[in-house]
Design an enzyme around this catalytic site. Structure first.
Site, short mmCIF file in Angstrom:
data_model
loop_
_atom_site.label_atom_id
_atom_site.label_comp_id
_atom_site.label_asym_id
_atom_site.label_seq_id
_atom_site.Cartn_x
_atom_site.Cartn_y
_atom_site.Cartn_z
CB VAL A 123 68.10 46.02 23.65
CG1 VAL A 123 66.85 46.19 24.49
CG2 VAL A 123 67.82 46.31 22.18
NE ARG A 175 59.86 32.47 14.97
CZ ARG A 175 60.49 31.34 15.31
NH1 ARG A 175 61.81 31.31 15.34
NH2 ARG A 175 59.81 30.25 15.60
CG ASP A 176 67.01 39.84 16.52
OD1 ASP A 176 67.71 39.96 17.53
OD2 ASP A 176 66.94 40.74 15.63
CB ILE A 177 62.96 43.01 14.66
CG1 ILE A 177 61.89 43.59 13.76
CG2 ILE A 177 64.14 43.94 14.80
CD1 ILE A 177 61.15 44.77 14.36
CG HIS A 233 69.09 40.64 24.66
ND1 HIS A 233 69.29 41.87 25.25
CD2 HIS A 233 69.86 40.64 23.55
CE1 HIS A 233 70.14 42.58 24.53
NE2 HIS A 233 70.51 41.85 23.49
CG ASN A 236 76.16 40.89 22.34
OD1 ASN A 236 77.19 40.22 22.28
ND2 ASN A 236 75.29 40.95 21.34
CG HIS A 243 71.46 37.44 20.50
ND1 HIS A 243 70.90 38.23 19.52
CD2 HIS A 243 72.00 38.30 21.40
CE1 HIS A 243 71.12 39.51 19.80
NE2 HIS A 243 71.78 39.57 20.94
P1 AMP Z 1 72.17 43.34 21.32
O1 AMP Z 1 73.11 44.01 20.38
O2 AMP Z 1 72.75 42.07 21.90
O3 AMP Z 1 71.68 44.28 22.40
O4 AMP Z 1 70.95 42.83 20.47
C1 AMP Z 1 69.72 43.49 20.40
C2 AMP Z 1 68.89 42.72 19.41
O5 AMP Z 1 67.55 43.15 19.51
C3 AMP Z 1 69.31 42.91 17.94
O6 AMP Z 1 69.61 41.64 17.36
C4 AMP Z 1 68.06 43.53 17.30
O7 AMP Z 1 67.84 43.08 15.97
C5 AMP Z 1 66.96 43.08 18.24
N1 AMP Z 1 65.76 43.92 18.27
C6 AMP Z 1 65.70 45.27 18.39
N2 AMP Z 1 64.42 45.68 18.41
C7 AMP Z 1 63.65 44.57 18.32
C8 AMP Z 1 62.24 44.32 18.28
N3 AMP Z 1 61.35 45.32 18.35
N4 AMP Z 1 61.81 43.05 18.17
C9 AMP Z 1 62.70 42.02 18.08
N5 AMP Z 1 64.03 42.18 18.11
C10 AMP Z 1 64.51 43.44 18.23
#
Ligand code: AMP
Length: 122
Positions: free
Chosen positions: A102, A34-36, A106, A93, A108
């Site tokens: 990140v 799950r996204d944080i 990934h 992305n 979403h």
């Molecule tokens: P992006 O902008 O596509 O790189 O999305 C990165 C996603 O990672 C964002 O939606 C953040 O909320 C999510 N995120 C960052 N750190 C964590 C974490 N520790 N656990 C879960 N999701 C995270």
């Protein structure tokens, strides 16, 4: 293009267990959690366990088994979360213009409310 993977990124730390996560599904090659900061009632991230920066890197260098597993997990999570009827959106992305925060591939999975048009007009 040569891809440079940062082994200290947040998702690499999730994969080593340094940072906790709320796991939805784990397989040999893939982790869904799950996204944080959820942007919708359902917001799950699916990542390969291998060191891939973005989708084109993965598609070029991952094994058939990794690619198959990753895609199967995305579909399986959609079914597990009961999203078939109401629908969902997949987003991956990449890089600067994709505003990737990140640098570990990934996807979403977003669902649980009407998500609006895909992009705002610039
Ligand atoms: P992006 O902008 O596509 O790189 O999305 C990165 C996603 O990672 C964002 O939606 C953040 O909320 C999510 N995120 C960052 N750190 C964590 C974490 N520790 N656990 C879960 N999701 C995270």
């Amino acid at each position: 293009m040569a891809y440079t993977y940062d082994p200290k990124n947040i998702f690499a730390k999730i994969l080593t267990g340094e940072i906790p996560n709320k796991t939805v599904l784990e397989t040999e090659h893939t982790l869904a959690f799950r996204d944080i900061y959820p942007q919708a009632p359902v917001h799950v991230l699916v990542i390969p366990k291998g060191a891939y920066v973005c989708y084109d890197h993965f598609a070029q260098e991952a094994s058939d088994a990794e690619i198959l597993d990753f895609n199967r997990v995305i579909g399986e999570v959609c079914r597990m979360e009961g999203l078939e009827a109401g629908g969902y959106r997949l987003i991956s992305n990449a890089g600067r213009d994709g505003v990737q925060e990140v640098p570990h591939l990934h996807v979403h999975i977003l669902a649980g409310r009407p998500l609006g048009r895909m992009l705002e007009k610039a």
